[in-house]
Enzyme design. Structure first.
Site, PDB file in Angstrom:
ATOM      1  N   ALA A   1       0.109  -5.391  -0.900  1.00 41.21           N
ATOM      2  CA  ALA A   1      -0.058  -6.687  -0.239  1.00 41.21           C
ATOM      3  C   ALA A   1       1.225  -7.518  -0.211  1.00 41.21           C
ATOM      4  CB  ALA A   1      -1.174  -7.465  -0.920  1.00 41.21           C
TER       5      ALA A   1
ATOM      6  N   CYS B   1     -19.513   2.838  12.270  1.00 41.91           N
ATOM      7  CA  CYS B   1     -20.940   2.878  12.041  1.00 41.91           C
ATOM      8  C   CYS B   1     -21.213   3.704  10.790  1.00 41.91           C
ATOM      9  CB  CYS B   1     -21.659   3.485  13.244  1.00 41.91           C
ATOM     10  SG  CYS B   1     -23.419   3.719  12.946  1.00 41.91           S
TER      11      CYS B   1
ATOM     12  N   GLN C   1      -1.423   0.586   0.856  1.00 37.80           N
ATOM     13  CA  GLN C   1      -2.743   0.130   0.407  1.00 37.80           C
ATOM     14  C   GLN C   1      -3.259  -0.962   1.325  1.00 37.80           C
ATOM     15  OE1 GLN C   1      -2.678  -0.276  -4.211  1.00 37.80           O
ATOM     16  NE2 GLN C   1      -0.569  -0.488  -3.522  1.00 37.80           N
TER      17      GLN C   1
ATOM     18  N   ASP D   1      -3.952  -4.100   6.982  1.00 39.99           N
ATOM     19  CA  ASP D   1      -3.607  -5.050   8.050  1.00 39.99           C
ATOM     20  C   ASP D   1      -2.966  -4.409   9.275  1.00 39.99           C
ATOM     21  OD1 ASP D   1      -0.909  -4.590   7.241  1.00 39.99           O
ATOM     22  OD2 ASP D   1      -0.988  -6.291   5.853  1.00 39.99           O
TER      23      ASP D   1
ATOM     24  N   VAL E   1      10.633  -9.075  -0.747  1.00 38.29           N
ATOM     25  CA  VAL E   1      10.817  -7.859   0.067  1.00 38.29           C
ATOM     26  C   VAL E   1      11.662  -8.112   1.323  1.00 38.29           C
ATOM     27  CG1 VAL E   1       8.738  -6.624  -0.674  1.00 38.29           C
ATOM     28  CG2 VAL E   1       8.592  -8.258   1.216  1.00 38.29           C
TER      29      VAL E   1
ATOM     30  N   SER F   1       3.646  -4.183  -4.569  1.00 38.97           N
ATOM     31  CA  SER F   1       2.333  -3.863  -5.134  1.00 38.97           C
ATOM     32  C   SER F   1       2.323  -4.121  -6.630  1.00 38.97           C
ATOM     33  CB  SER F   1       1.973  -2.398  -4.876  1.00 38.97           C
ATOM     34  OG  SER F   1       0.749  -2.079  -5.527  1.00 38.97           O
TER      35      SER F   1
ATOM     36  N   HIS G   1      -6.333   2.729   2.105  1.00 36.38           N
ATOM     37  CA  HIS G   1      -7.573   1.946   2.027  1.00 36.38           C
ATOM     38  C   HIS G   1      -8.179   1.652   3.389  1.00 36.38           C
ATOM     39  CE1 HIS G   1      -6.215   0.371  -2.203  1.00 36.38           C
ATOM     40  NE2 HIS G   1      -6.589   1.633  -2.212  1.00 36.38           N
TER      41      HIS G   1
HETATM   42  P1  OAD Z   1      -1.658  -7.223  -5.318  1.00 34.86           P
HETATM   43  O1  OAD Z   1      -2.098  -8.533  -4.749  1.00 34.86           O
HETATM   44  O2  OAD Z   1      -2.344  -6.708  -6.512  1.00 34.86           O
HETATM   45  O3  OAD Z   1      -0.107  -7.272  -5.660  1.00 34.86           O
HETATM   46  C1  OAD Z   1       0.823  -7.797  -4.773  1.00 34.86           C
HETATM   47  C2  OAD Z   1       2.158  -7.880  -5.492  1.00 34.86           C
HETATM   48  O4  OAD Z   1       3.127  -8.296  -4.544  1.00 34.86           O
HETATM   49  C3  OAD Z   1       2.187  -8.889  -6.642  1.00 34.86           C
HETATM   50  O5  OAD Z   1       2.578  -8.238  -7.831  1.00 34.86           O
HETATM   51  C4  OAD Z   1       3.236  -9.914  -6.206  1.00 34.86           C
HETATM   52  O6  OAD Z   1       4.104 -10.297  -7.258  1.00 34.86           O
HETATM   53  C5  OAD Z   1       4.042  -9.166  -5.174  1.00 34.86           C
HETATM   54  N1  OAD Z   1       4.597 -10.003  -4.099  1.00 34.86           N
HETATM   55  C6  OAD Z   1       4.029 -11.034  -3.449  1.00 34.86           C
HETATM   56  N2  OAD Z   1       4.829 -11.515  -2.494  1.00 34.86           N
HETATM   57  C7  OAD Z   1       5.968 -10.767  -2.530  1.00 34.86           C
HETATM   58  C8  OAD Z   1       7.196 -10.776  -1.804  1.00 34.86           C
HETATM   59  N3  OAD Z   1       7.416 -11.641  -0.803  1.00 34.86           N
HETATM   60  N4  OAD Z   1       8.146  -9.871  -2.136  1.00 34.86           N
HETATM   61  C9  OAD Z   1       7.933  -8.999  -3.155  1.00 34.86           C
HETATM   62  N5  OAD Z   1       6.800  -8.936  -3.864  1.00 34.86           N
HETATM   63  C10 OAD Z   1       5.819  -9.802  -3.567  1.00 34.86           C
HETATM   64  O7  OAD Z   1      -1.721  -6.206  -4.073  1.00 34.86           O
HETATM   65  P2  OAD Z   1      -1.863  -4.613  -4.097  1.00 34.86           P
HETATM   66  O8  OAD Z   1      -1.060  -4.011  -5.175  1.00 34.86           O
HETATM   67  O9  OAD Z   1      -1.627  -4.174  -2.711  1.00 34.86           O
HETATM   68  O10 OAD Z   1      -7.846  -2.944  -2.560  1.00 34.86           O
HETATM   69  O11 OAD Z   1      -3.399  -4.470  -4.428  1.00 34.86           O
HETATM   70  C11 OAD Z   1      -3.968  -3.196  -4.416  1.00 34.86           C
HETATM   71  C12 OAD Z   1      -5.397  -3.245  -3.948  1.00 34.86           C
HETATM   72  O12 OAD Z   1      -6.141  -4.216  -4.685  1.00 34.86           O
HETATM   73  C13 OAD Z   1      -5.588  -3.702  -2.514  1.00 34.86           C
HETATM   74  O13 OAD Z   1      -5.341  -2.677  -1.585  1.00 34.86           O
HETATM   75  C14 OAD Z   1      -7.027  -4.119  -2.486  1.00 34.86           C
HETATM   76  C15 OAD Z   1      -7.051  -4.902  -3.790  1.00 34.86           C
HETATM   77  O14 OAD Z   1      -8.274  -4.991  -4.430  1.00 34.86           O
HETATM   78  C16 OAD Z   1      -8.902  -2.783  -1.729  1.00 34.86           C
HETATM   79  O15 OAD Z   1      -9.231  -3.648  -0.934  1.00 34.86           O
HETATM   80  C17 OAD Z   1      -9.624  -1.483  -1.864  1.00 34.86           C
END
Ligand code: OAD
Length: 262
Positions: free
Chosen positions: A22, A140, A100, A103, A248, A205, A132
């Site tokens: 994310a 459906c 993951q 979008d 990033v 992530s 994901h």
């Molecule tokens: P997270 O929300 O867990 O982690 C996002 C990370 O991005 C955090 O550690 C932030 O510090 C970092 N971050 C935010 N903005 C940033 C930027 N501009 N530059 C660098 N880093 C930045 O997101 P994911 O790891 O993607 O699952 O979460 C994994 C899964 O958990 C998702 O796919 C979703 C969620 O539950 C499902 O929906 C199945």
């Protein structure tokens, strides 16, 4: 410095793979799940489980409309970080993007960098593996038909709950729900890409959700140079070769500019 080392490793790598989360879409205005102002502070993951969808499809959809609005509010477009990865891919320096995110922004970036729709491709760009799923589609639950999510979410927002398919089945978001397994083939593909990689990048992530959480360690233990770009520390930092705790949109364009175009 460190980023030059990582760029050198990318240039000489036979296989380079990235996993994203994310954080790479945060600069595009898509909120993250954890950390500052994370979506899971405002919503409960349990509202969106597969069990709830089965038990209470109306309630599931009512909440899902709110979540969708929270995640994908208004216009959002790929940012410089998505573009840097797409350019590395176009130039033959990146062999796969495992994301993951649901979008669709990696796909948008690839299309804009390649200047053509990726599904009409000559097959020269690296695959984008959406671990994901993709929230721009619904499917459906009975017949498996996939269609664009937007009109279905509009229908649901108007109180038509739950939205149903012509076959009588109930639509669901075309994403992996909590309590649901990823398709085995997708996990296998991600794991073998991690194992084969000479460079593995983990970008934006928290690296706490499986299977993405184990990929960096798997890559590192198979000999890859591991680079992590994330604002906050992650559980994989201890095995990383290069760590940048920066935005990033700062780091990835810089990294890309350090890698020589072919
Ligand atoms: P997270 O929300 O867990 O982690 C996002 C990370 O991005 C955090 O550690 C932030 O510090 C970092 N971050 C935010 N903005 C940033 C930027 N501009 N530059 C660098 N880093 C930045 O997101 P994911 O790891 O993607 O699952 O979460 C994994 C899964 O958990 C998702 O796919 C979703 C969620 O539950 C499902 O929906 C199945």
């Amino acid at each position: 410095d460190d980023l030059v080392r990582l760029a050198d490793a990318i240039e000489t790598a036979e296989t380079a793979v990235a996993v994203t989360g994310a954080g790479i879409s945060a600069p595009s205005g898509v909120p993250t799940f954890r950390g500052d102002d994370g979506v899971w502070d405002r919503f409960d993951e349990g509202q969106f489980s597969y069990g709830r969808f089965r038990r209470d499809p109306e309630g599931f959809w009512a909440d899902r409309v709110d979540l969708q609005r929270e995640l994908f509010d208004g216009e959002y477009a790929p940012n410089a970080a998505h573009e840097a990865l797409a350019e590395l891919g176009r130039d033959g320096h990146l062999d796969a993007i495992l994301t993951q995110n649901t979008d669709g922004l990696h796909g948008d970036a690839a299309e804009s960098v390649l200047d053509r729709p990726t599904d009409e491709s000559g097959g020269d760009e690296p695959p984008i593996v959406e671990l994901h799923g993709n929230a721009r589609r619904v499917r459906c639950a009975d017949c498996g038909k996939r269609i664009a999510a937007e009109p279905i979410f509009d229908r649901a927002a108007d109180g038509n709950l739950p939205p149903t398919c012509d076959c009588g089945g109930t639509y669901r978001p075309d994403v992996v729900l909590f309590g649901e397994q990823l398709p085995g083939a997708v996990i296998q593909r991600a794991r073998s890409l991690a194992r084969e990689s000479d460079v593995f990048l983990a970008i934006g992530s928290s690296l706490v959700v499986e299977p993405a959480a184990s990929l960096p360690r798997l890559a590192a233990s198979s000999g890859a140079t591991l680079g992590i770009v994330n604002l906050e520390p992650t559980p994989c930092d201890g095995v990383a070769d290069v760590i940048r705790r920066d935005d990033v949109v700062e780091v990835l364009p810089e990294l890309r500019s350090l890698v020589e175009a072919p």
